[in-house]
Scaffold this motif. Structure first.
Motif, PDB file in Angstrom:
ATOM      1  N   VAL A 195      -3.935  13.203 -20.581  1.00 18.17           N
ATOM      2  CA  VAL A 195      -2.981  12.544 -19.683  1.00 18.17           C
ATOM      3  C   VAL A 195      -2.254  13.584 -18.835  1.00 18.17           C
ATOM      4  CG1 VAL A 195      -0.881  11.149 -19.560  1.00 18.17           C
ATOM      5  CG2 VAL A 195      -2.672  10.549 -21.194  1.00 18.17           C
ATOM      6  N   ALA A 196      -1.835  14.684 -19.466  1.00 20.82           N
ATOM      7  CA  ALA A 196      -1.103  15.725 -18.739  1.00 20.82           C
ATOM      8  C   ALA A 196      -1.946  16.308 -17.611  1.00 20.82           C
ATOM      9  CB  ALA A 196      -0.668  16.825 -19.706  1.00 20.82           C
ATOM     10  N   ARG A 197      -3.222  16.539 -17.869  1.00 21.40           N
ATOM     11  CA  ARG A 197      -4.098  17.097 -16.832  1.00 21.40           C
ATOM     12  C   ARG A 197      -4.231  16.134 -15.654  1.00 21.40           C
ATOM     13  NH1 ARG A 197      -7.328  18.565 -21.477  1.00 21.40           N
ATOM     14  NH2 ARG A 197      -7.166  20.793 -21.867  1.00 21.40           N
ATOM     15  N   ARG A 198      -4.356  14.849 -15.958  1.00 19.86           N
ATOM     16  CA  ARG A 198      -4.557  13.884 -14.872  1.00 19.86           C
ATOM     17  C   ARG A 198      -3.271  13.654 -14.084  1.00 19.86           C
ATOM     18  NH1 ARG A 198      -8.506  11.937 -18.962  1.00 19.86           N
ATOM     19  NH2 ARG A 198     -10.494  12.477 -17.976  1.00 19.86           N
ATOM     20  N   LEU A 199      -2.137  13.738 -14.746  1.00 18.52           N
ATOM     21  CA  LEU A 199      -0.880  13.698 -14.003  1.00 18.52           C
ATOM     22  C   LEU A 199      -0.795  14.886 -13.058  1.00 18.52           C
ATOM     23  CD1 LEU A 199       1.585  12.717 -16.872  1.00 18.52           C
ATOM     24  CD2 LEU A 199       1.050  11.312 -14.878  1.00 18.52           C
ATOM     25  N   LYS A 200      -1.133  16.052 -13.560  1.00 15.49           N
ATOM     26  CA  LYS A 200      -1.052  17.274 -12.760  1.00 15.49           C
ATOM     27  C   LYS A 200      -1.957  17.195 -11.533  1.00 15.49           C
ATOM     28  CE  LYS A 200      -1.976  22.241 -13.137  1.00 15.49           C
ATOM     29  NZ  LYS A 200      -2.408  23.322 -14.053  1.00 15.49           N
ATOM     30  N   ARG A 201      -3.144  16.604 -11.691  1.00 16.08           N
ATOM     31  CA  ARG A 201      -4.092  16.499 -10.576  1.00 16.08           C
ATOM     32  C   ARG A 201      -3.774  15.337  -9.642  1.00 16.08           C
ATOM     33  NH1 ARG A 201      -9.491  16.419 -14.246  1.00 16.08           N
ATOM     34  NH2 ARG A 201      -9.222  18.388 -15.316  1.00 16.08           N
ATOM     35  N   GLY A 202      -2.897  14.424 -10.075  1.00 16.93           N
ATOM     36  CA  GLY A 202      -2.700  13.202  -9.304  1.00 16.93           C
ATOM     37  C   GLY A 202      -3.928  12.322  -9.356  1.00 16.93           C
ATOM     38  N   GLU A 203      -4.589  12.285 -10.507  1.00 22.12           N
ATOM     39  CA  GLU A 203      -5.865  11.582 -10.658  1.00 22.12           C
ATOM     40  C   GLU A 203      -5.619  10.213 -11.283  1.00 22.12           C
ATOM     41  OE1 GLU A 203      -9.827  12.150 -13.346  1.00 22.12           O
ATOM     42  OE2 GLU A 203      -8.983  13.949 -12.421  1.00 22.12           O
ATOM     43  N   VAL A 220       0.839  -1.198   0.000  1.00 23.50           N
ATOM     44  CA  VAL A 220       0.000   0.000   0.000  1.00 23.50           C
ATOM     45  C   VAL A 220       0.874   1.248   0.000  1.00 23.50           C
ATOM     46  CG1 VAL A 220      -1.743   1.309   1.256  1.00 23.50           C
ATOM     47  CG2 VAL A 220      -1.926  -1.175   1.116  1.00 23.50           C
ATOM     48  N   GLY A 221       1.881   1.270   0.870  1.00 26.71           N
ATOM     49  CA  GLY A 221       2.791   2.408   0.887  1.00 26.71           C
ATOM     50  C   GLY A 221       3.539   2.558  -0.420  1.00 26.71           C
ATOM     51  N   GLN A 222       3.875   1.417  -1.021  1.00 22.88           N
ATOM     52  CA  GLN A 222       4.631   1.417  -2.270  1.00 22.88           C
ATOM     53  C   GLN A 222       3.836   2.065  -3.399  1.00 22.88           C
ATOM     54  OE1 GLN A 222       5.663  -2.586  -3.660  1.00 22.88           O
ATOM     55  NE2 GLN A 222       7.806  -1.968  -3.641  1.00 22.88           N
ATOM     56  N   ILE A 223       2.589   1.644  -3.570  1.00 25.27           N
ATOM     57  CA  ILE A 223       1.815   2.174  -4.695  1.00 25.27           C
ATOM     58  C   ILE A 223       1.474   3.648  -4.475  1.00 25.27           C
ATOM     59  CG2 ILE A 223      -0.535   1.598  -3.904  1.00 25.27           C
ATOM     60  CD1 ILE A 223      -1.001   0.588  -6.838  1.00 25.27           C
ATOM     61  N   LEU A 224       1.329   4.059  -3.212  1.00 21.56           N
ATOM     62  CA  LEU A 224       1.114   5.483  -2.947  1.00 21.56           C
ATOM     63  C   LEU A 224       2.361   6.295  -3.275  1.00 21.56           C
ATOM     64  CD1 LEU A 224      -0.934   5.454   0.374  1.00 21.56           C
ATOM     65  CD2 LEU A 224      -1.760   5.883  -1.940  1.00 21.56           C
ATOM     66  N   ASP A 225       3.542   5.731  -3.003  1.00 21.25           N
ATOM     67  CA  ASP A 225       4.784   6.422  -3.370  1.00 21.25           C
ATOM     68  C   ASP A 225       4.872   6.602  -4.881  1.00 21.25           C
ATOM     69  OD1 ASP A 225       5.621   6.693  -0.770  1.00 21.25           O
ATOM     70  OD2 ASP A 225       6.935   4.938  -0.799  1.00 21.25           O
ATOM     71  N   TYR A 226       4.533   5.551  -5.632  1.00 25.05           N
ATOM     72  CA  TYR A 226       4.558   5.664  -7.091  1.00 25.05           C
ATOM     73  C   TYR A 226       3.582   6.749  -7.556  1.00 25.05           C
ATOM     74  CZ  TYR A 226       6.767   1.030  -6.870  1.00 25.05           C
ATOM     75  OH  TYR A 226       7.599  -0.027  -6.594  1.00 25.05           O
ATOM     76  N   ALA A 227       2.399   6.765  -6.951  1.00 24.44           N
ATOM     77  CA  ALA A 227       1.390   7.747  -7.353  1.00 24.44           C
ATOM     78  C   ALA A 227       1.863   9.166  -7.060  1.00 24.44           C
ATOM     79  CB  ALA A 227       0.071   7.464  -6.630  1.00 24.44           C
ATOM     80  N   ARG A 228       2.532   9.356  -5.929  1.00 24.59           N
ATOM     81  CA  ARG A 228       3.032  10.700  -5.604  1.00 24.59           C
ATOM     82  C   ARG A 228       4.072  11.153  -6.619  1.00 24.59           C
ATOM     83  NH1 ARG A 228       2.865   8.466  -0.214  1.00 24.59           N
ATOM     84  NH2 ARG A 228       1.090   9.346   0.914  1.00 24.59           N
ATOM     85  N   VAL A 229       4.928  10.233  -7.053  1.00 25.58           N
ATOM     86  CA  VAL A 229       5.923  10.592  -8.062  1.00 25.58           C
ATOM     87  C   VAL A 229       5.233  10.966  -9.371  1.00 25.58           C
ATOM     88  CG1 VAL A 229       7.827   9.745  -9.478  1.00 25.58           C
ATOM     89  CG2 VAL A 229       7.762   9.199  -7.046  1.00 25.58           C
TER      90      VAL A 229
END
Length: 417
Positions: free
Chosen positions: A166-174, A116-125
């Motif tokens: 894609v760029a918008r969703r990266l920016k939002r962390g979506e 769980v911590g791992q996938i959240l770290d990837y998402a934050r990056v």
């Protein structure tokens, strides 16, 4: 209850055998659960094999049951490199939605917490990335761009729209984050609830248990996915002077360092829209954008004014630029207005002469368009050659198309009422 070895208070989700009945119901075949284990274990399937199967066949995961917007997800790459490590799998939809997946065997409680911590770290990056960052890492793994991979499965994808989304969703962390395992236990569901309350990103998180069955010693397999738990969309928030503000879709919070293409896009749109006004005073001039397109809505049309709209775009993949008028699928009155305007431009000499050189073309996806387009050269795929000339052309055509057709739209929409 006291927990003892072999009698954990966290009960595993068990699957019974699958019973296959023949047409006459007299004979049956039994598909037995195949254990998942480390590579090399006898009579089992290892984590890597499961990962590869689920990556190649994204439809097995039934992502549309988690969120219909992710129904057509396309496998893009495995082992996506990030500064937090390599994410197991990346999927993208034709509309630019992003799915990250981690595949794990649930050998011990530490593995459950770590994933769980791992996938959240990837998402934050990924939430700090631009599209160019994603494109670079996907090419490192596949030697192809994300858009090319998705377009191969969905030919209707338009590159500039896909990249913008894609760029918008990266920016939002979506993102949609998936944790996929062989036997997800109750404790992980508690972690999902915790994540939903404490995350700083904007995502859905889902837990999927994948049970694998085999008949006898055969090679055929049945994979049965079960969505055990999922969060609702977690809105990203920002702390400002001890006040929590919820981010809207247009909120420019947590800006990432713009890529060279985004810088050039913004430079172009600022030059086009600086001190710009339409001859028709009604439509609103759009704001400059880092993305490849800007839009003008027609107030009074459906879908909040976006039933009819004008789009101005740069398209690096086809060395083009243009401005067009179109309507939104599923809005018959707006389609009628569009068709009437096409007919009027063809039959009314005075109206047609005001848009001399206009053309109508089909889009790879969505309704047809009418407007102006031309070739433009991009140096190294980024910088616009003959920048000032391109800006002048866009300003003139943008003003002409909107100022001539916007009043025509209004007149026809009012006539409908």
């Amino acid at each position: 209850m006291t927990s003892t070895p072999g009698n954990s208070t966290e009960k595993r989700q068990f699957h019974g055998d699958l019973i296959q009945l023949r047409g006459d119901r007299a004979a049956k075949a039994i598909w037995r659960r195949v254990p998942l284990a480390s590579a090399g274990s006898e009579n089992s399937i290892d984590e890597v094999a499961l990962q590869e199967m689920l990556f190649r066949h994204a439809d097995i995961l039934a992502l549309g049951e988690i969120d219909p917007a992710y129904r057509n997800s396309v496998p893009v790459c495995m082992e996506l490199g990030t500064r937090a490590g390599a994410a197991d799998a990346l999927y993208l939809t034709p509309t630019g939605r992003i799915v990250l997946a981690e595949f794990k065997l649930w050998r011990n409680p530490e593995a459950r917490r770590e994933v769980v911590g791992q996938i959240l770290d990837y998402a934050r990056v990924l939430g700090s990335w631009s599209y160019d960052d994603l494109d670079r890492e996907v090419r490192n793994r596949t030697q192809r761009s994300p858009c090319d991979i998705v377009s191969e499965a969905h030919s209707e994808v338009e590159e500039h729209i896909f990249i913008d989304n894609v760029a918008r969703r990266l920016k939002r962390g979506e993102f949609l984050l998936l944790i996929i395992g062989d036997g997800i236990r109750e404790g992980v569901r508690d972690i999902v609830a915790y994540v939903q309350e404490h995350s700083g990103l904007r995502f859905n998180l889902a837990l999927i248990e994948a049970a694998v069955f085999r008949r006898g010693d055969g090679e055929d397999l049945i994979i049965q996915p079960r969505v055990l738990a999922r969060t609702e969309l977690v809105p990203r928030t920002v702390l400002v002077r001890k006040t929590i503000l919820e981010e809207t879709d247009d909120d420019p919070l947590e800006e990432h360092e713009p890529s060279p293409i985004e810088d050039e896009n913004e430079r172009f749109w600022r030059a086009v829209l600086e001190d710009f006004a339409f001859d028709d005073p009604e439509p609103e001039v759009p704001q400059p954008s880092r993305y490849g397109s800007v839009w003008v809505k027609v107030d009074g049309s459906g879908f909040g004014g976006w039933g009819l709209s004008f789009g101005a775009f740069l398209n690096r993949s086809q060395s083009g630029m243009g401005i067009y008028f179109t309507w939104r699928t599923g809005f018959p009155e707006e389609e009628r207005v569009f068709d009437e305007i096409v007919g009027a431009l063809s039959s009314n000499e005075e109206l047609g002469s005001r848009l001399e050189g206009w053309k109508r073309w089909s889009a790879p996806s969505g309704p047809p368009r009418l407007g102006f387009s031309r070739n433009v050269e991009f140096v190294d795929g980024t910088t616009i050659r003959d920048f000032d000339e391109a800006v002048g052309w866009m300003r003139e055509k943008f003003n002409r198309l909107v100022s001539v057709l916007h009043p025509e739209c209004w007149r026809r929409l009012r006539a409908k009422g």
